[in-house]
Design an enzyme around this catalytic site. Structure first.
Site, PDB file in Angstrom:
ATOM      1  N   CYS A 275       0.825  -1.204   0.000  1.00 43.29           N
ATOM      2  CA  CYS A 275       0.000   0.000   0.000  1.00 43.29           C
ATOM      3  C   CYS A 275       0.864   1.261   0.000  1.00 43.29           C
ATOM      4  O   CYS A 275       0.368   2.373  -0.048  1.00 43.29           O
ATOM      5  CB  CYS A 275      -1.000   0.002   1.156  1.00 43.29           C
ATOM      6  SG  CYS A 275      -0.250   0.164   2.762  1.00 43.29           S
TER       7      CYS A 275
ATOM      8  N   CYS B 132      -2.692   8.100   7.093  1.00 43.25           N
ATOM      9  CA  CYS B 132      -1.303   8.180   7.554  1.00 43.25           C
ATOM     10  C   CYS B 132      -1.237   8.481   9.046  1.00 43.25           C
ATOM     11  O   CYS B 132      -0.402   7.932   9.754  1.00 43.25           O
ATOM     12  CB  CYS B 132      -0.533   9.261   6.795  1.00 43.25           C
ATOM     13  SG  CYS B 132      -0.275   8.852   5.074  1.00 43.25           S
TER      14      CYS B 132
END
Lengths: 388, 132
Positions: B34, B111
């Site tokens: 990813c 994130c």
């Protein structure tokens, strides 16, 4: 700080000569080409002269050129306009490495009773001509293959594809947005039925493009109105954009290609020296003269781009459009890269305005950035072990 | 998509980059597929407060492969956690990380999730070790 612009596959700086004529037709010669008075006729003349310039540049006839708002519209008009004119043909052949506007137009049809064949590509990005041949069916509407790929720069052999399409009586469309004026485009020799062109990749204005439609091919309009552009694309012509487009074509020279090729190869040779780097796409003459695409082991492309930006160098990861999503580039996946390699990709794309000094500066800065990012990376030790 | 100035500052000059030798806990999150991988290393200290022994994050470092947001959030989580008691550090969530950076673009919120998760995992790793 003076910027080094290496994102010319996204868009280009408008040439001064282009802005001059655009301004003239924007401010002074603002007539509507459909008007009968002198202002209208002035615009009409400019429109037809521009059409001639575009037609000549791809060995077409003037009446085979339709002006549009750009590449996306021309691609949509090709596929949808042809489909609506040929309702019995429910099969489309394209490739896995098209621009999103072709892919998404095809996907739209898939939800409406159409079948789409997405041709595979090899590790350099070339389609397999045998796969193309065997994919053609009686109900195939068209074959749409991108000429020069926007991400990895691979240039498909249009002549061979065109020959196959002709022999099998199937129409052939190409998206030539990236390749136009950068490599040979000849609608006769390459047996093209439809060609998408645009202005802003060749130092022209944004919002203007063209579609070559071979004489005799029926295209259903997507926009109905006053019947402009042979009733295929209604709407008052964007004269200032169109004359700007023609001017951009007129001032593009063969010597620009040589210059870009030289700078491209210098950049590729320099970047290949970075340990754990890999060129994506083909090398040599089958690559767009302005395209460079690398993957760097153990780093992420956007981070590299961010550090380059801080140094005044504009770059891109894969396709600028896909930066809205977090998915790895479909083009890099199609040529067999693992997702982690695709995430680590960086695209640099040149124009005739780039200089050797800019390339030197990039080659000085980029290896340091990769080194710095690898020091932050948890895979630093693995990378060092693998690439030593 | 635009990053705040603060994100860019932390991305270009991240703090607490590196590994800790013989760490008390390590948190590894994300995966290369990813595009983001974060490792957070912690060293745990003990001090007495009101006669009670409390544990706190004495040192913290990170290593990250990822985009600008991944690097900036990693750096921020180390700053937010340093000196905090383990109980307080565990409570740091993705909104704390994002807010401290002057907000992240919505598409990059994951994130800050990763960073908060990495810290939590490092603390859990430590707690698992001392239970043994």
């Amino acid at each position: 700080m003076k910027k080094i612009y290496l994102d010319n596959a996204a868009t280009t700086q408008v040439d001064e000569r282009v802005s001059k004529v655009v301004k003239l037709y924007f401010d002074e010669k603002y007539g509507n080409a459909s008007s009968l008075h002198i202002k209208g006729q002035e615009a009409k003349l400019a429109l037809e002269e521009s059409r001639h310039v575009i037609a000549k540049s791809i060995y077409a006839k003037d009446d085979e050129i339709i002006f549009t708002s750009g590449g996306t519209e021309s691609n949509n008009l090709s596929i949808k306009g042809l489909a609506f004119s040929n309702p019995d043909k429910k099969h489309i052949i394209t490739t896995k490495i098209e621009h999103d506007c072709v892919l998404n137009a095809c996907k739209w049809f898939e939800g409406r009773g159409y079948e789409v064949t997405y041709l595979n590509v090899d590790k350099e990005g070339f389609i397999d001509l045998d796969e193309l041949k065997s994919s053609i069916r009686k109900d195939t509407l068209l074959v749409s293959v991108i000429h020069g790929n926007n991400e990895i720069g691979v240039i498909q052999d249009l002549e061979k594809i065109g020959k196959i399409c002709k022999e099998n009586h199937v129409l052939f469309h190409t998206d030539a947005c990236q390749s136009y004026k950068k490599t040979e485009l000849d609608v006769q020799k390459q047996n093209l039925d439809l060609v998408t062109l645009n202005a802003h990749k060749i130092h022209g204005p944004k919002g203007v493009g063209a579609l070559y439609i071979k004489r005799g091919i029926k295209i259903t309009p997507l926009v109905h109105g006053g019947g402009q552009e042979k009733n295929i694309r209604s709407g008052t012509e964007n004269i200032s954009g169109i004359v700007g487009f023609a001017e951009a074509v007129r001032v593009a020279k063969k010597i620009d290609i040589e210059k870009m090729t030289k700078l491209r190869d210098k950049l590729i040779n320099g970047l290949e020296k970075i340990k754990g780097s890999q060129l994506n796409g083909p090398s040599g003459n089958n690559r767009l003269c302005n395209n460079i695409n690398f993957s760097f082991e153990g780093v992420e492309g956007e981070a590299v781009g961010g550090y380059l930006d801080a140094e005044g160098i504009c770059s891109s990861t894969g396709s600028a459009c896909s930066s809205k999503s977090l998915e790895p580039s479909h083009v890099l996946i199609a040529i067999g890269l693992k997702p982690e390699q695709a995430h680590g990709s960086l695209r640099l794309s040149l124009s005739r305005f780039n200089t050797e000094e800019e390339i030197d500066k990039t080659l000085e800065v980029l290896p340091k950035i990769i080194e710095k990012l690898r020091k932050i990376s948890p895979f630093e030790k693995i990378i060092n072990r693998v690439i030593k | 998509m635009m990053y705040s100035k603060k994100v860019m500052r932390y991305f270009l000059n991240p703090k607490n980059v590196g590994e800790i030798k013989n760490p008390d806990g390590v948190g590894k999150v994300g995966n290369p597929v990813c595009g983001d991988v974060m490792y957070v290393y912690i060293k745990v200290g003990k001090k007495k407060q009101k006669g009670k022994e409390i544990k706190f994050i004495k040192d913290i470092k990170f290593k990250t492969m990822g985009c600008a947001a991944a690097i900036a959030t990693s750096s921020m989580i180390t700053e937010l956690a340093k000196g905090k008691t383990l109980e307080d550090a565990k409570k740091i969530n993705r909104n704390d990380v994002s807010k401290s950076l002057g907000n992240l673009p919505p598409i990059k919120m994951h994130c800050s999730n990763l960073a908060a998760d990495a810290l939590k995992k490092a603390i859990e790793d430590y707690e698992k070790k001392i239970r043994r």
